[in-house]
Structures are given as structure tokens and as C-alpha cells.
Design a protein around this motif. Sequence first.
Motif, PDB file in Angstrom:
ATOM      1  N   SER A 162      -9.474  -0.359 -10.881  1.00 26.86           N
ATOM      2  CA  SER A 162     -10.024  -0.918  -9.636  1.00 26.86           C
ATOM      3  C   SER A 162      -9.998  -2.438  -9.562  1.00 26.86           C
ATOM      4  O   SER A 162     -10.461  -3.011  -8.578  1.00 26.86           O
ATOM      5  CB  SER A 162     -11.464  -0.422  -9.446  1.00 26.86           C
ATOM      6  OG  SER A 162     -12.279  -0.792 -10.544  1.00 26.86           O
TER       7      SER A 162
ATOM      8  N   GLN B  41     -14.545  -1.901   3.694  1.00 27.03           N
ATOM      9  CA  GLN B  41     -13.507  -0.935   4.052  1.00 27.03           C
ATOM     10  C   GLN B  41     -12.794  -0.404   2.802  1.00 27.03           C
ATOM     11  O   GLN B  41     -12.498   0.797   2.706  1.00 27.03           O
ATOM     12  CB  GLN B  41     -12.502  -1.578   5.004  1.00 27.03           C
ATOM     13  CG  GLN B  41     -13.086  -1.899   6.372  1.00 27.03           C
ATOM     14  CD  GLN B  41     -12.183  -2.778   7.225  1.00 27.03           C
ATOM     15  OE1 GLN B  41     -11.259  -3.413   6.722  1.00 27.03           O
ATOM     16  NE2 GLN B  41     -12.447  -2.820   8.532  1.00 27.03           N
ATOM     17  N   SER B  42     -12.560  -1.299   1.838  1.00 31.03           N
ATOM     18  CA  SER B  42     -11.902  -0.891   0.594  1.00 31.03           C
ATOM     19  C   SER B  42     -12.792   0.039  -0.222  1.00 31.03           C
ATOM     20  O   SER B  42     -12.319   1.030  -0.798  1.00 31.03           O
ATOM     21  CB  SER B  42     -11.534  -2.125  -0.237  1.00 31.03           C
ATOM     22  OG  SER B  42     -10.549  -2.900   0.419  1.00 31.03           O
TER      23      SER B  42
ATOM     24  N   LYS C 197     -12.605   3.480   1.084  1.00 29.51           N
ATOM     25  CA  LYS C 197     -11.393   4.172   0.641  1.00 29.51           C
ATOM     26  C   LYS C 197     -11.572   4.712  -0.778  1.00 29.51           C
ATOM     27  O   LYS C 197     -11.228   5.865  -1.063  1.00 29.51           O
ATOM     28  CB  LYS C 197     -10.191   3.216   0.698  1.00 29.51           C
ATOM     29  CG  LYS C 197      -9.738   2.868   2.101  1.00 29.51           C
ATOM     30  CD  LYS C 197      -8.812   1.673   2.123  1.00 29.51           C
ATOM     31  CE  LYS C 197      -7.455   1.959   1.542  1.00 29.51           C
ATOM     32  NZ  LYS C 197      -6.524   0.803   1.714  1.00 29.51           N
ATOM     33  N   LEU C 198     -12.133   3.898  -1.660  1.00 30.62           N
ATOM     34  CA  LEU C 198     -12.349   4.337  -3.039  1.00 30.62           C
ATOM     35  C   LEU C 198     -13.373   5.469  -3.116  1.00 30.62           C
ATOM     36  O   LEU C 198     -13.270   6.359  -3.968  1.00 30.62           O
ATOM     37  CB  LEU C 198     -12.803   3.167  -3.910  1.00 30.62           C
ATOM     38  CG  LEU C 198     -11.744   2.102  -4.213  1.00 30.62           C
ATOM     39  CD1 LEU C 198     -12.359   0.919  -4.942  1.00 30.62           C
ATOM     40  CD2 LEU C 198     -10.602   2.694  -5.047  1.00 30.62           C
TER      41      LEU C 198
ATOM     42  N   SER D  23      -5.906  -1.404  -6.054  1.00 33.85           N
ATOM     43  CA  SER D  23      -6.377  -0.462  -7.063  1.00 33.85           C
ATOM     44  C   SER D  23      -5.206   0.457  -7.380  1.00 33.85           C
ATOM     45  O   SER D  23      -4.353   0.731  -6.520  1.00 33.85           O
ATOM     46  CB  SER D  23      -7.567   0.341  -6.552  1.00 33.85           C
ATOM     47  OG  SER D  23      -8.666  -0.510  -6.272  1.00 33.85           O
TER      48      SER D  23
ATOM     49  N   ASP E 274       0.834  -1.198   0.000  1.00 36.65           N
ATOM     50  CA  ASP E 274       0.000   0.000   0.000  1.00 36.65           C
ATOM     51  C   ASP E 274       0.874   1.255   0.000  1.00 36.65           C
ATOM     52  O   ASP E 274       1.824   1.363   0.776  1.00 36.65           O
ATOM     53  CB  ASP E 274      -0.901  -0.004   1.244  1.00 36.65           C
ATOM     54  CG  ASP E 274      -1.907   1.129   1.236  1.00 36.65           C
ATOM     55  OD1 ASP E 274      -2.692   1.214   0.273  1.00 36.65           O
ATOM     56  OD2 ASP E 274      -1.912   1.935   2.182  1.00 36.65           O
TER      57      ASP E 274
ATOM     58  N   THR F 210     -12.370  -5.030  -7.450  1.00 36.80           N
ATOM     59  CA  THR F 210     -12.962  -4.420  -6.262  1.00 36.80           C
ATOM     60  C   THR F 210     -14.258  -3.698  -6.627  1.00 36.80           C
ATOM     61  O   THR F 210     -15.315  -3.988  -6.066  1.00 36.80           O
ATOM     62  CB  THR F 210     -11.972  -3.445  -5.595  1.00 36.80           C
ATOM     63  OG1 THR F 210     -10.796  -4.175  -5.215  1.00 36.80           O
ATOM     64  CG2 THR F 210     -12.583  -2.814  -4.358  1.00 36.80           C
TER      65      THR F 210
ATOM     66  N   GLU G 215     -13.655  -6.592   4.708  1.00 38.26           N
ATOM     67  CA  GLU G 215     -12.551  -5.880   4.072  1.00 38.26           C
ATOM     68  C   GLU G 215     -13.009  -5.190   2.794  1.00 38.26           C
ATOM     69  O   GLU G 215     -12.531  -4.094   2.473  1.00 38.26           O
ATOM     70  CB  GLU G 215     -11.393  -6.843   3.782  1.00 38.26           C
ATOM     71  CG  GLU G 215     -10.631  -7.281   5.016  1.00 38.26           C
ATOM     72  CD  GLU G 215      -9.381  -8.048   4.695  1.00 38.26           C
ATOM     73  OE1 GLU G 215      -9.334  -8.682   3.610  1.00 38.26           O
ATOM     74  OE2 GLU G 215      -8.440  -8.015   5.506  1.00 38.26           O
TER      75      GLU G 215
ATOM     76  N   MET H  25      -3.035   1.368  -4.080  1.00 36.54           N
ATOM     77  CA  MET H  25      -3.926   1.386  -2.918  1.00 36.54           C
ATOM     78  C   MET H  25      -4.341  -0.056  -2.628  1.00 36.54           C
ATOM     79  O   MET H  25      -4.931  -0.710  -3.489  1.00 36.54           O
ATOM     80  CB  MET H  25      -5.170   2.248  -3.188  1.00 36.54           C
ATOM     81  CG  MET H  25      -6.148   2.274  -2.008  1.00 36.54           C
ATOM     82  SD  MET H  25      -7.731   3.079  -2.398  1.00 36.54           S
ATOM     83  CE  MET H  25      -7.248   4.795  -2.386  1.00 36.54           C
ATOM     84  N   HIS H  26      -4.008  -0.548  -1.459  1.00 32.11           N
ATOM     85  CA  HIS H  26      -4.398  -1.905  -1.080  1.00 32.11           C
ATOM     86  C   HIS H  26      -5.902  -1.922  -0.833  1.00 32.11           C
ATOM     87  O   HIS H  26      -6.402  -1.234   0.055  1.00 32.11           O
ATOM     88  CB  HIS H  26      -3.630  -2.320   0.178  1.00 32.11           C
ATOM     89  CG  HIS H  26      -3.868  -3.737   0.587  1.00 32.11           C
ATOM     90  ND1 HIS H  26      -3.809  -4.146   1.903  1.00 32.11           N
ATOM     91  CD2 HIS H  26      -4.174  -4.845  -0.140  1.00 32.11           C
ATOM     92  CE1 HIS H  26      -4.052  -5.438   1.960  1.00 32.11           C
ATOM     93  NE2 HIS H  26      -4.283  -5.893   0.749  1.00 32.11           N
ATOM     94  N   THR H  27      -6.640  -2.680  -1.645  1.00 24.66           N
ATOM     95  CA  THR H  27      -8.105  -2.735  -1.526  1.00 24.66           C
ATOM     96  C   THR H  27      -8.563  -4.191  -1.427  1.00 24.66           C
ATOM     97  O   THR H  27      -9.181  -4.735  -2.339  1.00 24.66           O
ATOM     98  CB  THR H  27      -8.779  -2.035  -2.727  1.00 24.66           C
ATOM     99  OG1 THR H  27      -8.207  -2.500  -3.963  1.00 24.66           O
ATOM    100  CG2 THR H  27      -8.618  -0.532  -2.644  1.00 24.66           C
TER     101      THR H  27
END
Length: 217
Positions: free
Chosen positions: A156, A180-181, A184-185, A147, A122, A159, A177, A136-138
Motif C-alpha cells: 500500500s 477516494q483511494s 478503493k482499498l 498500491s 491504473d 496510502t 483523493e 491500483m492508482h491510489t
Amino acid sequence: MVNEMEMKVQSFVVGALFTNCYVITCEETREAIIVDPGFDDEREAGKIFKVIEENSLKLKYIVNTHGHPDHTCGNGIVKEKFDVPILIHEFDAYMLGETSRGIAGFFGFKNFSPKADVLLHDGDIIKFGESVLKVMHTPGHSRGSISLIGEKEVFSGDTLFMGSIGRVDFPESSEKEMRQSLKKLAYLPDHFVVYPGHGPSTTMGEEKCSNPFLIEL
């Protein structure tokens, strides 16, 4: 700062699961990366290689948004042709190499990926020419899903899709998770173009308004 004119995105639908494979180019230097080469035969690969060669692109990296074979089974074909490193998040790297042979065979793919050359984390930066994508760790679809964030776009993977999201019913998937991802997006600006792992491109604004998985966050 990277200007949008410097990054060109070419999309190819490949493989049995209609995966989006992207060739992303810094137009100033002609350096390029290939994201998710999910083609399983030389014919499909040849069409993409022809575009790379006819445009005199200098391929720098193979980047996988996650380790599932419909996104990685063409890694070996690309690496053999262009001798460039394979990049994947550290948590999905185990799906490449010899493990990849068994996974690919189980799902009916003819080809499999060599092992990863570079493990992503990340916040890492992938630079090609003057263009930059941030990792970005998704996680959610897989533990190591990522992503790729540009100046005005996001790749993406599996995701976020137009109107939907990636599956969370695989052994290493996580609904928690994934939520949560997606949060973030959702912080990305509305004008960002979303280039997903499957299906048509969209925008973050459109998804925030109409995608039930983002609306319910």
C-alpha cells in the motif's frame, strides 16, 4: 491464477525514515522485484543484495509506490548493480531523474534516483515469473501514489498504514483523493495482508475494524 505459495515477501526496514523495502519473489522461477529501495548507503543496500545473491534471485524490476526520496533514493544503487528498469506511476515520474537530485538533497539524502524507465498506469500488470501484481492508482499522499494488488496481499505504499494513513499535507497531496483511494482499498477482502510503506504489516480486516480513517468512510 497465482498461488500464494509462489510469492515470497521479504521485508527490510531501511533509511532515515524507516521505510519498508520489499523483495518479492516468484518461488517457482526465482524472478523477483524490489519495491521502494529507500536505502541511502551501500551498507544497507549490501545486506539486501546479499539476500538476492545468496538465494540466486533474478531481479527483474525496481518498483516505486510513489516518488518521495525515502522510497526512491536507492533506485540508482540497485540499477547500477543489477541493470533493471525503474517503474513508477506517470504522475510521480517527474520526481526522478535530475529533479530527484534536488529533492533528495533538500531532505538530506545522499543518493538520488535516475529517471524512470517505465511509466505505470491504473490497471497495469507487473509480472515476474508466474507471479502478478496489479497496479491500483491510489493518489492522496502524492498524485502518482500506487498500491500493488496480489492474490492475497496489497503493498500500500504511503496510502494505508496500520492504524493510520499517509500524510496529506504535502504540496501535491489531497485529502479528497486520499479518501477516494481508501474507499478503493476498503473493497479488498478482509484476509488480504497489507504491506505498508512504513510500520508493521496488518490485514484489511483489522484496518476496517480499527483504523479510524477507514471506519469514518
